[in-house]
Scaffold this motif. Structure first.
Motif, mmCIF file in Angstrom:
data_model
loop_
_atom_site.group_PDB
_atom_site.id
_atom_site.type_symbol
_atom_site.label_atom_id
_atom_site.label_comp_id
_atom_site.label_asym_id
_atom_site.label_seq_id
_atom_site.Cartn_x
_atom_site.Cartn_y
_atom_site.Cartn_z
ATOM 1 N N SER A 168 0.943 -1.095 0.074
ATOM 2 C CA SER A 168 0.018 0.004 0.073
ATOM 3 C C SER A 168 0.967 1.176 0.044
ATOM 4 N N LEU A 169 0.297 2.290 -0.541
ATOM 5 C CA LEU A 169 1.076 3.595 -0.450
ATOM 6 C C LEU A 169 1.294 4.113 0.998
ATOM 7 N N PHE A 170 0.595 3.353 1.913
ATOM 8 C CA PHE A 170 0.896 3.907 3.268
ATOM 9 C C PHE A 170 1.807 3.084 3.984
ATOM 10 N N SER A 171 2.223 2.044 3.381
ATOM 11 C CA SER A 171 3.284 1.086 3.986
ATOM 12 C C SER A 171 4.734 2.119 4.118
ATOM 13 N N SER A 172 5.237 1.892 5.094
ATOM 14 C CA SER A 172 6.679 2.081 5.561
ATOM 15 C C SER A 172 6.617 3.881 5.818
ATOM 16 N N ARG A 173 5.262 4.374 5.998
ATOM 17 C CA ARG A 173 5.180 5.878 6.209
ATOM 18 C C ARG A 173 4.332 6.366 7.493
ATOM 19 N N ILE A 174 3.918 5.413 8.063
ATOM 20 C CA ILE A 174 2.997 5.475 9.463
ATOM 21 C C ILE A 174 3.714 4.859 10.396
ATOM 22 N N ILE A 175 4.014 5.603 11.542
ATOM 23 C CA ILE A 175 4.729 4.996 12.674
ATOM 24 C C ILE A 175 4.055 5.296 13.968
ATOM 25 N N ASP A 229 6.952 12.620 4.302
ATOM 26 C CA ASP A 229 8.167 11.780 4.706
ATOM 27 C C ASP A 229 7.685 10.844 5.598
ATOM 28 N N MET A 230 7.033 11.148 6.632
ATOM 29 C CA MET A 230 6.508 10.340 7.763
ATOM 30 C C MET A 230 5.448 10.653 8.261
ATOM 31 N N VAL A 231 4.319 9.908 8.929
ATOM 32 C CA VAL A 231 3.372 10.121 9.735
ATOM 33 C C VAL A 231 3.264 9.517 11.022
#
Length: 215
Positions: free
Chosen positions: A9-16, A193-195
């Motif tokens: 998904s486009l959300f993978s590796s961007r939400i922590i 960059d990151m969420v």
């Protein structure tokens, strides 16, 4: 800290997770019914002794909050772009790094020549082998230290170049766009960059230019 993630998904590796720093991963609820929903939660939310308090998110919430966050940074577009220009200028000024890399290359050349002489002398004349080994190992240590430092600096320079490019792409998008009315997948992939999801429900969007917006 776990930073493993899965999914395309486009959300993978961007939400922590703001608590432990782990990536959020997707999970499908009610997959076989009309109430099917994709939610995002910490990868290891229910594993181990530590239980993070960060809430899960559904994709529609992430998209809506992104629209609000992006529109918020457009409220003072000129100041934002100027800050980005200054950051980009600082990132691309690698004169100090280049100077040190040059000095390290000279050090490597010198040590290489000294090592060759050391080996040649030992092969031609009888020497105390303990002293020879100590001298030889000293040259090797100097060489390896200079080489490692050079690789570190080149890696730093490459990372700065990549960040400068990302900042440039972010500036282009900001300069060309008006406030959003709906989620834009391409824009998300370009500017985010990151969420970070916090235990109190706040979401921090960090953009490529370094700007952070809390929603």
């Amino acid at each position: 800290m776990s930073r493993q993630y899965s999914g395309k998904s486009l959300f993978s590796s961007r939400i922590i997770c703001g608590d432990c720093g782990s990536f959020f991963d997707s999970k499908v609820w009610n997959s076989t019914s009309k109430y099917r929903r994709v939610i995002w939660q910490r990868n290891e939310k229910f594993k181990g002794e530590h239980k993070c308090e960060t809430p899960h998110l559904d994709e529609e919430t992430v998209k809506a909050e992104f629209v609000d966050a992006f529109n918020a940074i457009l409220t003072d577009k000129d100041s934002l772009l100027e800050d980005c220009r200054l950051m980009q200028s600082a990132l691309t000024d690698c004169s100090g790094i280049d100077t040190e890399i040059g000095q390290l290359l000279e050090e490597i050349d010198v040590v290489t020549e000294l090592t060759k002489r050391c080996i040649a002398e030992n092969s031609k004349t009888a020497q105390n082998q303990e002293e020879y080994t100590a001298r030889y190992n000293g040259f090797v240590e100097r060489y390896e230290k200079a080489k490692a430092r050079g690789e570190e600096l080149r890696s730093t320079k490459a990372a700065r170049d990549a960040q400068a490019d990302a900042t440039g792409a972010f500036m282009f998008e900001v300069q060309e766009l008006n406030p959003l009315t709906e989620f834009d997948e391409k824009l998300w992939l370009t500017v985010i960059d990151m969420v970070t999801v916090h235990a109190d429900g706040r979401i921090t969007f960090k953009f490529q230019g370094g700007t952070e917006i809390n929603v």
